[in-house]
Design a protein around this motif. Structure first.
Motif, PDB file in Angstrom:
ATOM      1  N   PHE A   1      24.996  13.702  -0.741  1.00  0.00           N
ATOM      2  CA  PHE A   1      24.709  13.914  -2.148  1.00  0.00           C
ATOM      3  C   PHE A   1      25.786  13.350  -3.077  1.00  0.00           C
ATOM      4  CE2 PHE A   1      22.449  17.447   0.064  1.00  0.00           C
ATOM      5  CZ  PHE A   1      21.165  16.968  -0.169  1.00  0.00           C
ATOM      6  N   ARG A   2      27.032  13.305  -2.642  1.00  0.00           N
ATOM      7  CA  ARG A   2      28.080  12.722  -3.481  1.00  0.00           C
ATOM      8  C   ARG A   2      27.792  11.232  -3.718  1.00  0.00           C
ATOM      9  NH1 ARG A   2      31.042  14.814  -7.047  1.00  0.00           N
ATOM     10  NH2 ARG A   2      31.440  16.556  -5.620  1.00  0.00           N
ATOM     11  N   ASN A   3      27.450  10.519  -2.643  1.00  0.00           N
ATOM     12  CA  ASN A   3      27.110   9.105  -2.784  1.00  0.00           C
ATOM     13  C   ASN A   3      25.832   8.928  -3.616  1.00  0.00           C
ATOM     14  OD1 ASN A   3      29.218   7.856  -1.415  1.00  0.00           O
ATOM     15  ND2 ASN A   3      28.247   8.132   0.593  1.00  0.00           N
ATOM     16  N   ALA A   4      24.862   9.801  -3.389  1.00  0.00           N
ATOM     17  CA  ALA A   4      23.601   9.709  -4.140  1.00  0.00           C
ATOM     18  C   ALA A   4      23.870   9.883  -5.633  1.00  0.00           C
ATOM     19  CB  ALA A   4      22.623  10.774  -3.649  1.00  0.00           C
ATOM     20  N   LYS A   5      24.683  10.859  -5.979  1.00  0.00           N
ATOM     21  CA  LYS A   5      25.009  11.118  -7.389  1.00  0.00           C
ATOM     22  C   LYS A   5      25.615   9.882  -8.042  1.00  0.00           C
ATOM     23  CE  LYS A   5      28.476  13.622 -10.115  1.00  0.00           C
ATOM     24  NZ  LYS A   5      29.294  12.415 -10.345  1.00  0.00           N
ATOM     25  N   ASP A   6      26.580   9.256  -7.380  1.00  0.00           N
ATOM     26  CA  ASP A   6      27.261   8.086  -7.954  1.00  0.00           C
ATOM     27  C   ASP A   6      26.281   6.951  -8.249  1.00  0.00           C
ATOM     28  OD1 ASP A   6      29.619   9.479  -7.742  1.00  0.00           O
ATOM     29  OD2 ASP A   6      30.280   8.469  -5.901  1.00  0.00           O
ATOM     30  N   HIS A   7      25.329   6.758  -7.361  1.00  0.00           N
ATOM     31  CA  HIS A   7      24.413   5.644  -7.538  1.00  0.00           C
ATOM     32  C   HIS A   7      23.320   5.949  -8.566  1.00  0.00           C
ATOM     33  CE1 HIS A   7      26.380   4.291  -3.816  1.00  0.00           C
ATOM     34  NE2 HIS A   7      26.099   3.090  -4.279  1.00  0.00           N
ATOM     35  N   PHE A   8      22.865   7.191  -8.635  1.00  0.00           N
ATOM     36  CA  PHE A   8      21.910   7.539  -9.682  1.00  0.00           C
ATOM     37  C   PHE A   8      22.554   7.397 -11.064  1.00  0.00           C
ATOM     38  CE2 PHE A   8      19.701  10.376  -6.380  1.00  0.00           C
ATOM     39  CZ  PHE A   8      18.741   9.411  -6.122  1.00  0.00           C
ATOM     40  N   GLU A   9      23.804   7.807 -11.171  1.00  0.00           N
ATOM     41  CA  GLU A   9      24.514   7.664 -12.448  1.00  0.00           C
ATOM     42  C   GLU A   9      24.702   6.191 -12.806  1.00  0.00           C
ATOM     43  OE1 GLU A   9      27.167  11.805 -12.569  1.00  0.00           O
ATOM     44  OE2 GLU A   9      28.059   9.970 -11.753  1.00  0.00           O
TER      45      GLU A   9
END
Length: 573
Positions: free
Chosen positions: A538-546
């Motif tokens: 989820f940390r990686n997912a958050k960075d890419h969605f942002e």
């Protein structure tokens, strides 16, 4: 693993972004499959062909790319465009077309039907879909001219026997002419983002009427391989040319000998409950029988359509262009006064649709208004358009104010998915047709004055090659090579997102390379975010969605989708 998946999923580039027009093929197949169930009168309908004289064509093969029958012939030019010239009564036109293009037409048919099983593998879902769609085609034959039905009958005699289990050849051909309409009807799922513009008077070189259009109808790279530039001399009506694909007698882009042009752009449509007149056959009728704008409007007004469509009509006689805006329950005509320029994307502009809720939503939420404003911007930057300048506009890949929005972004005029682009000079009877890839290849010029005269028979060539527009230099750039690799890698990451067993693992190097190949495109970061979300990183997912939200996202629904994923991700942290 990547190379194998690349080749397998090359044409599925847009599948997760939107349901591509492959879905249209699924939709149509199950309409057609109803025929064998005997659910409507159309199953038993056969057009009247007894009134037409017919000579069964005996085709001479000159070489692998040239076929002739009397004055009719098919040939492939050096730009890899197929050129077809046919003449005769409706039934003879169909037979001549089918006999000359048989291998090409059967190849297109195979492309359509070979996709179906993979997209709807469940027999139960197929049965449900058949039940839902059983009403769709029950009235189509009642809304198609008898002469066009006779022509389709002749053409269908050269269809493949392989798909007779789906439906008889004639009915398959008839219903497949609704493919374009069904694609537009599914706009809430699959946006077809065509752009067109017309200029005249002070906005064009020499004040002549000049029209350009991109036809962004994407059904996979293989579907677009065999583009067909068709020149038709019907027994009744006006000779005309059109650009489409083998097996198609309708028109999506074309011009007749009198200088009437027709191009069609999708509007916002409800999914129809019954098929009526395919819009491509309305466009064909206009080209074949209209010599001015008034006659074109009269033809469009009397036909019952089942989708919403903007039809741009250009006229050499009136030296201007208008928009005919049609839908199942409304009709409008839009024209400009004292400006000498007309733009068309995918929303309506006439007074008849001023308060139409679906049209207003289309303007607010889709990329249609953005491309409309981009066309305005490009015209301000390019004074007195020539055919070459028009080609540059159709090839433009930037956003507003020249912002880099990523290759393949549907907010661009050139979305890098076009089946073809066309430029018309109606007063001179000249037309330029793009060649692969997309609208980036050389634009081949055709002179209708010569083609529909004895001069054509003397020189044996259709193209006026001295007037061709050179290819876009972008074709030879590293950026274009990067984009092609990006598409393949995008198919790989989409495959990983769909992988329920999570067996497909993508390395950090893969992700970095994938995004670096098309760094300004929001979709690359969105797909990466979904990949990481699926794997609970989820940390990686958050960075890419942002990161995706910092880019030029195509539509309001797309932006909401990214924001929804980001919100779900933040709750997991």
């Amino acid at each position: 693993m990547m190379n194998k998946t690349m080749m397998t999923h090359k044409e599925n580039y847009f599948t997760l972004k939107k349901i591509s027009l492959y879905s249209v093929l699924v939709f149509i197949l199950f309409q057609i499959s109803l025929v064998s169930c005997g659910i409507s009168k159309s199953v038993r309908h056969i057009p009247d062909i007894e009134s037409y004289s017919l000579e069964i064509p005996k085709v001479d093969k000159v070489n692998d790319s040239t076929f002739t029958y009397q004055q009719n012939y098919l040939t492939k030019n050096k730009q890899q465009l197929w050129e077809l010239y046919i003449k005769g009564n409706p039934l003879q036109l169909g037979y001549n077309n089918g006999a000359l293009t048989q291998s090409l037409m059967q190849h297109q048919e195979k492309i359509f039907f070979s996709k179906i099983e993979g997209f709807v593998p469940s027999k139960f879902k197929q049965k449900l879909l058949r039940g839902f769609l059983k009403w769709y085609n029950r009235k189509m034959y009642l809304n198609v001219r008898e002469d066009y039905q006779a022509e389709l009958y002749g053409l269908s005699q050269y269809s493949s026997d392989q798909y007779d289990f789906i439906a008889p050849k004639y009915l398959r051909n008839l219903y497949l002419h609704g493919a374009h309409d069904i694609g537009h009807a599914l706009q809430d799922l699959a946006m077809v983002g065509c752009s067109s513009l017309a200029v005249w008077d002070e906005n064009s070189e020499n004040g002549d009427l000049l029209i350009g259009r991109n036809f962004d109808f994407y059904v996979g790279d293989d579907f677009a391989e065999n583009k067909l530039v068709e020149f038709v001399e019907p027994e009744e009506g006006i000779p005309y040319m059109s650009v489409s694909w083998p097996g198609m007698i309708g028109v999506v882009s074309g011009m007749n000998k009198k200088g009437i042009t027709v191009t069609i752009n999708a509007g916002k449509s409800k999914i129809p409950l019954t098929a009526k007149t395919p819009i491509s056959l309305v466009a064909r009728e206009i080209l074949q029988f209209a010599g001015n704008i008034e006659e074109a409007v009269a033809i469009a007004r009397k036909r019952k359509v089942f989708v919403s469509e903007s039809v741009m009509i250009g006229s050499a006689a009136e030296k201007k262009a208008i928009l005919i805006e049609v839908s199942p329950k409304n009709f409008g005509v839009y024209e400009v006064y004292n400006s000498g320029r007309l733009f068309c994307t995918n929303h309506f502009q006439s007074e008849a649709y001023k308060n139409d809720k679906r049209n207003r939503k289309q303007i607010a939420e889709s990329h249609s208004q953005y491309r409309y404003e981009k066309l305005q911007e490009l015209l301000q930057e390019n004074e007195k358009l020539s055919p070459a300048k028009m080609a540059a506009i159709l090839r433009d890949r930037s956003g507003l104010k020249d912002k880099s929005i990523g290759y393949g972004n549907e907010k661009a005029i050139n979305q890098l998915i076009a089946h073809h682009a066309v430029i018309f000079s109606p007063e001179k009877r000249l037309v330029w047709v793009s060649s692969d890839p997309y609208q980036l290849g050389e634009f081949v010029c055709y002179d209708l004055n010569e083609i529909f005269s004895d001069k054509r028979m003397k020189n044996g060539e259709l193209a006026a090659s001295s007037l061709n527009i050179p290819k876009d230099l972008f074709v030879d750039s590293q950026e274009f090579e990067n984009y092609k690799v990006y598409r393949l890698m995008d198919a790989e990451i989409n495959n990983a997102i769909r992988d329920k067993k999570k067996e497909i693992l993508l390395t950090n190097d893969f992700i970095q390379n994938y995004q670096s190949l098309n760094p300004d495109f929001w979709q690359g970061y969105y797909h990466t975010g979904k990949y990481y979300y699926k794997r609970k990183e989820f940390r990686n997912a958050k960075d890419h969605f942002e990161k995706a939200l910092t880019k030029e996202i195509t539509t309001i629904p797309d932006k909401k989708s990214v924001e929804k994923y980001l919100k779900k991700t933040l709750k997991r942290l």
